[in-house]
Design an enzyme around this catalytic site. Structure first.
Site, PDB file in Angstrom:
ATOM      1  NE  ARG A 131      35.436  32.277  50.259  1.00 26.94           N
ATOM      2  CZ  ARG A 131      36.643  32.268  49.685  1.00 26.94           C
ATOM      3  NH1 ARG A 131      37.681  32.785  50.310  1.00 26.94           N
ATOM      4  NH2 ARG A 131      36.800  31.753  48.494  1.00 26.94           N
ATOM      5  CB  SER A 174      40.783  34.690  49.888  1.00 31.22           C
ATOM      6  OG  SER A 174      41.517  33.731  50.573  1.00 31.22           O
ATOM      7  CG  ASP A 207      41.830  35.044  53.733  1.00 35.12           C
ATOM      8  OD1 ASP A 207      40.850  35.142  52.969  1.00 35.12           O
ATOM      9  OD2 ASP A 207      42.635  34.091  53.693  1.00 35.12           O
ATOM     10  CE  LYS A 242      45.370  33.670  51.743  1.00 33.22           C
ATOM     11  NZ  LYS A 242      44.532  32.509  51.801  1.00 33.22           N
ATOM     12  CG  HIS A 270      49.619  32.404  45.840  1.00 36.73           C
ATOM     13  ND1 HIS A 270      49.677  31.903  47.120  1.00 36.73           N
ATOM     14  CD2 HIS A 270      48.377  32.123  45.380  1.00 36.73           C
ATOM     15  CE1 HIS A 270      48.522  31.350  47.430  1.00 36.73           C
ATOM     16  NE2 HIS A 270      47.704  31.461  46.385  1.00 36.73           N
TER      17      HIS A 270
HETATM   18  N1  URA Z   1      43.225  29.957  48.200  1.00 38.79           N
HETATM   19  C1  URA Z   1      43.062  31.003  49.053  1.00 38.79           C
HETATM   20  O1  URA Z   1      44.007  31.462  49.674  1.00 38.79           O
HETATM   21  N2  URA Z   1      41.824  31.515  49.200  1.00 38.79           N
HETATM   22  C2  URA Z   1      40.753  31.039  48.544  1.00 38.79           C
HETATM   23  O2  URA Z   1      39.673  31.555  48.723  1.00 38.79           O
HETATM   24  C3  URA Z   1      40.932  29.941  47.665  1.00 38.79           C
HETATM   25  C4  URA Z   1      42.201  29.423  47.503  1.00 38.79           C
END
Ligand code: URA
Length: 474
Positions: free
Chosen positions: A181, A196, A174, A200, A95
């Site tokens: 947010r 967050s 999320d 994932k 990621h």
């Molecule tokens: N990328 C994400 O998946 N979540 C965040 O809060 C910031 C960047």
């Protein structure tokens, strides 16, 4: 029925008020408090204004590692987890926190699969200043970015890799939390970002995950300290939730590679898979790939893993796996021989250098702004994008350019006004000076692994150090 509903909602809202109040006074939550918030967010029992108030309190007063881990787990539990344990093979995932010109996923997925691990990559679309892998893949005519779980598992069995859009069933809370947010000024909180990202990744099921945390002007994390904190928080969450997490902090003070846009980034990724392409993109992919191969136990050392990855790029093995991936997902793999089959721009323009000198800086944010203005990015989740527009840099930091020579190619639209505005931004992005920039800032600043392995072991990075000068705020 009505009475019981109203009493349960009254008790739910009073405990919600208490939880908000606790964080307002920086008191530690329990796991049950956090579950209450996320379940309430998910089933609509807690209104957005209460979640927003809690987010602001959490953003200001922070969450410790227990709270951040409970939040991560609650977000994971709001949906399904991709059951990769039911599948054979060693699964890895990667990621990136997002950068300008970052096309590493397009290269790494087939590259890793060609070296014996499996990768089921769930990617996102462009939003804000960064591009999205799924949009880039849609530049390949016919490529299906919405695989069912059955199709993905079948593909993993035959070719060892798949790339699909993030499904709505993975960590759905999320998405809701992020939307709040985004509009309440609470995105920039390390624990909230870590929960967050990690929710994932954990929902995506792989046992080994490499996180590429970008730092610099073109990144979410603007300072090395913030990047380090995010990295260590993600590693700590992974440790508590049984995942092997390696983190890399990499430079994003200038764009990665030469191409920024959708078609142009796919074309550049193909070049790297053909054993060519820009040195920084190749080196980053080899480094991230080697870390994944060592962390997943496939190779003993980083240099052995790097040697295998380089051989795969240079022999055409990784390219062959990319062809198999494109074919399996319905795309036209002729693009590998003929990049003109990718969506093309209305016109290609050259941007001449206004003066002679050394390139001392290339502002990734200005480049991204220009490319988005041309139509490569989105203003909202629903906005359409133009896959053919973008830029291809001709000069990187440290190189000398004569006045009037083409600094970069603009893959432009037929809108004269838009092109002119984008060209002005692109000119502002380049800092040209009579002196050569001093010092060297590495492509990767830090590496933290669970198995033995250090930054200094990475031969791919040493190879570009000799040729590349990257100026930075760091
Ligand atoms: N990328 C994400 O998946 N979540 C965040 O809060 C910031 C960047």
């Amino acid at each position: 029925m009505v009475a019981s509903n109203s009493s349960s909602s009254a008790s739910s809202s009073s405990s919600t008020r208490q939880i908000i109040n606790d964080k307002r006074w920086a008191r530690k939550h329990t796991e049950a408090d956090i579950r209450h918030l996320i379940e309430g967010l998910q089933n609509g029992a807690i209104p957005d204004y209460q979640i927003s108030a809690w987010l602001m309190a959490a953003c200001i007063n922070g969450l410790d590692i227990d709270e951040t881990t409970w939040l991560t787990q609650a977000l994971v539990d709001s949906g399904t987890v991709l059951d990769l344990e039911s599948q054979s093979g060693a699964f890895v995932d990667k990621h990136s926190t997002g950068g300008v010109g970052d096309k590493a996923t397009l290269i790494l997925v087939p590259l890793l699969a060609s070296c014996g691990v499996k990768i089921a990559k769930l990617s996102g679309r462009a939003l804000g200043f960064t591009g999205g892998t799924i949009d880039k893949l849609e530049a390949i005519p016919g490529f299906n970015v919405a695989l069912s779980q059955e199709a993905m598992f079948a593909q993993l069995k035959t070719i060892g890799c798949a790339i699909s859009g993030q499904t709505r069933t993975l960590a759905p809370a999320d998405g809701r939390l992020y939307a709040l947010r985004d509009v309440t000024g609470t995105v920039e909180s390390i624990p909230l970002i870590a929960a967050s990202v990690m929710s994932k990744k954990i929902a995506a099921g792989a046992a080994t995950i490499v996180l590429d945390i970008k730092v610099g002007r073109g990144a979410f994390m603007k300072t090395p300290d913030a990047a380090r904190q995010l990295a260590s928080t993600c590693r700590a969450i992974g440790e508590r939730l049984g995942k092997t997490i390696a983190t890399v902090i990499s430079n994003m003070d200038s764009p990665l590679g030469l191409a920024i846009g959708n078609s142009v980034e796919v074309a550049e990724a193909i070049e790297v898979l053909q054993g060519e392409g820009p040195a920084d993109v190749r080196a980053l992919c080899i480094a991230l790939g080697a870390i994944a191969l060592v962390e997943s136990g496939q190779y003993e050392t980083l240099s052995l893993a790097e040697t295998a990855l380089m051989a795969s790029l240079d022999s055409g093995k990784a390219l062959k796996t990319f062809k198999a991936l494109i074919d399996a997902q319905g795309g036209d793999s002729e693009v590998l021989q003929d990049a003109s089959l990718l969506p093309q721009p209305d016109r290609i323009k050259m941007l001449p250098a206004p003066e002679a000198g050394y390139v001392n800086g290339i502002d990734p944010l200005k480049i991204a702004e220009a490319v988005n203005l041309l139509g490569a990015g989105r203003k909202t989740r629903e906005s359409p994008i133009d896959l053919g527009v973008g830029v291809v840099l001709r000069y990187k930091i440290g190189e000398y350019i004569e006045a009037g020579d083409a600094l970069l190619e603009v893959y432009a639209t037929d809108d004269f006004e838009k092109n002119a505005q984008a060209m002005a931004l692109l000119l502002e992005a380049y800092k040209i000076k009579p002196e050569k920039p001093e010092g060297h800032v590495p492509l990767i600043h830090e590496l933290c692994m669970n198995r033995p392995g250090h930054l200094a072991d990475l031969i791919s990075l040493k190879a570009i150090e000799a040729t590349d000068t990257i100026s930075s705020v760091l």
